[in-house]
Write an enzyme that holds these catalytic residues in place. Sequence first.
Site, mmCIF file in Angstrom:
data_model
loop_
_atom_site.group_PDB
_atom_site.id
_atom_site.type_symbol
_atom_site.label_atom_id
_atom_site.label_comp_id
_atom_site.label_asym_id
_atom_site.label_seq_id
_atom_site.Cartn_x
_atom_site.Cartn_y
_atom_site.Cartn_z
ATOM 1 N N TYR A 138 17.728 11.852 -63.036
ATOM 2 C CA TYR A 138 16.672 12.868 -63.099
ATOM 3 C C TYR A 138 17.278 14.277 -63.032
ATOM 4 C CZ TYR A 138 12.817 15.917 -61.829
ATOM 5 O OH TYR A 138 11.923 16.966 -61.788
ATOM 6 N N ARG A 145 17.456 20.100 -69.564
ATOM 7 C CA ARG A 145 16.217 20.791 -69.908
ATOM 8 C C ARG A 145 16.324 22.271 -69.566
ATOM 9 N NH1 ARG A 145 10.666 18.856 -67.128
ATOM 10 N NH2 ARG A 145 11.958 19.109 -65.265
ATOM 11 N N TYR A 198 12.505 25.483 -56.662
ATOM 12 C CA TYR A 198 12.962 24.521 -55.646
ATOM 13 C C TYR A 198 14.369 24.904 -55.180
ATOM 14 C CZ TYR A 198 9.377 20.878 -56.671
ATOM 15 O OH TYR A 198 8.219 20.159 -56.823
ATOM 16 N N ARG A 211 3.064 24.016 -63.045
ATOM 17 C CA ARG A 211 2.140 23.032 -62.448
ATOM 18 C C ARG A 211 0.984 22.703 -63.388
ATOM 19 N NH1 ARG A 211 5.267 20.563 -58.868
ATOM 20 N NH2 ARG A 211 6.165 22.025 -57.366
ATOM 21 N N GLU A 315 2.169 9.510 -58.688
ATOM 22 C CA GLU A 315 2.116 10.808 -59.357
ATOM 23 C C GLU A 315 0.925 10.790 -60.311
ATOM 24 O OE1 GLU A 315 5.938 12.449 -60.722
ATOM 25 O OE2 GLU A 315 4.935 13.040 -62.577
HETATM 26 C C1 3EB Z 1 7.332 17.423 -58.410
HETATM 27 O O1 3EB Z 1 6.290 18.038 -58.217
HETATM 28 C C2 3EB Z 1 7.186 15.979 -58.704
HETATM 29 O O2 3EB Z 1 10.571 17.337 -63.861
HETATM 30 O O3 3EB Z 1 9.090 17.506 -65.451
HETATM 31 C C3 3EB Z 1 6.292 16.234 -61.560
HETATM 32 C C4 3EB Z 1 5.992 16.706 -62.841
HETATM 33 C C5 3EB Z 1 7.601 16.077 -61.181
HETATM 34 C C6 3EB Z 1 7.022 17.034 -63.738
HETATM 35 C C7 3EB Z 1 9.404 17.255 -64.287
HETATM 36 C C8 3EB Z 1 8.623 16.406 -62.082
HETATM 37 C C9 3EB Z 1 8.332 16.879 -63.347
HETATM 38 O O4 3EB Z 1 8.451 17.946 -58.349
HETATM 39 C C10 3EB Z 1 7.966 15.542 -59.844
#
Ligand code: 3EB
Length: 333
Positions: A138, A145, A198, A211, A315
């Site tokens: 991941y 990306r 993050y 989001r 999720e």
């Molecule tokens: C998160 O909120 C959970 O890497 O494209 C959710 C939606 C998550 C998209 C991505 C990762 C991705 O971090 C994981």
Amino acid sequence: MTPFTVFYCDAARAGQWLDDARLLALVRFGEPASTEPDLRVGAVALAELGGAETVEVWLGARPARTGVRDGIRHASDGEVLFLQLDLDEYAPDALQPLTAVAYRRLFATARALGYPHFLRIWNYFPQINRECEGLERYRAFCAGRHQALVAELAEFETRLPAASAIGTCGPGLQLYALAAKEPAVQIENPRQVSAFHYPRQYGRRSPSFSRAVLKAWGEGREHLYISGTASIVGHASRHRDLLPQLDETLANLEALLAEANRRAAAPLELALLKIYVRPDLDPAPWRDRIAQAFGTGVPMLFLRADICRRELLIEIEGLATGSAARHSRDTAS
Ligand code: 3EB
């Protein structure tokens, strides 16, 4: 103008949509990558829970123009472009460069076709939590990306598409995307640190997605593309068990919808939910809990999948829609 629609349909009735000239994409689940000659059809290797066989139908507002460019299957109705790219992974430790090149190709094709603004991208690949050469796949994906998006986006932190990144039964990297001619509005979740901020403990390159994305299609009609949403508060995963994780996820979705509603022309209503769940459990109690939160009328698709953090069990992604025209009519009467 009415925008495209997306809905779930029983796989047994997929034929009628394959015969429809407006079809932009039809996604099957539970099967490995498609060998279908119809370039609008995709297949994601995620088993559906509950024994049903469902397909996802993307239907344009008018007859679609379809084609293949640089290996990318595409279909547009003049307003929106749906893109599909299925790639072999030539080596499990080469996901980063493969992802970077795949994203560059997606952007080049969308731009060439006149749809330079990405709204929403689905990222599917196997063994998402496996370590290769000391790096979780991941995180390798995120690095590739990030590399591509930094190069492609003029404004990195304000024009990020909504996304999901999900572990399949593979094989191969699959990217599905929606792109538009004009930009949309990026929405972040007040309960969560933006994924692109993050801290480094989650990887050297942050997950580059928003989001949610709010898109106005004209005549007061809006779509909210909701990214995969999990039990994360701030930047930390919360709760070990499934039901508390589900409740936290629902609270995140509610906060995200409230935030989007502050920017929307009319109240947004959930139109579709896709629920990715790790363990092989009976989905009935989750369906009830989700229906309690959002109403029984929202179609839900449950898929068994790996989530991008090892501790996350569930999720949820989705689409919400709003119509200012409908709203003003309703409130006038
Ligand atoms: C998160 O909120 C959970 O890497 O494209 C959710 C939606 C998550 C998209 C991505 C990762 C991705 O971090 C994981």
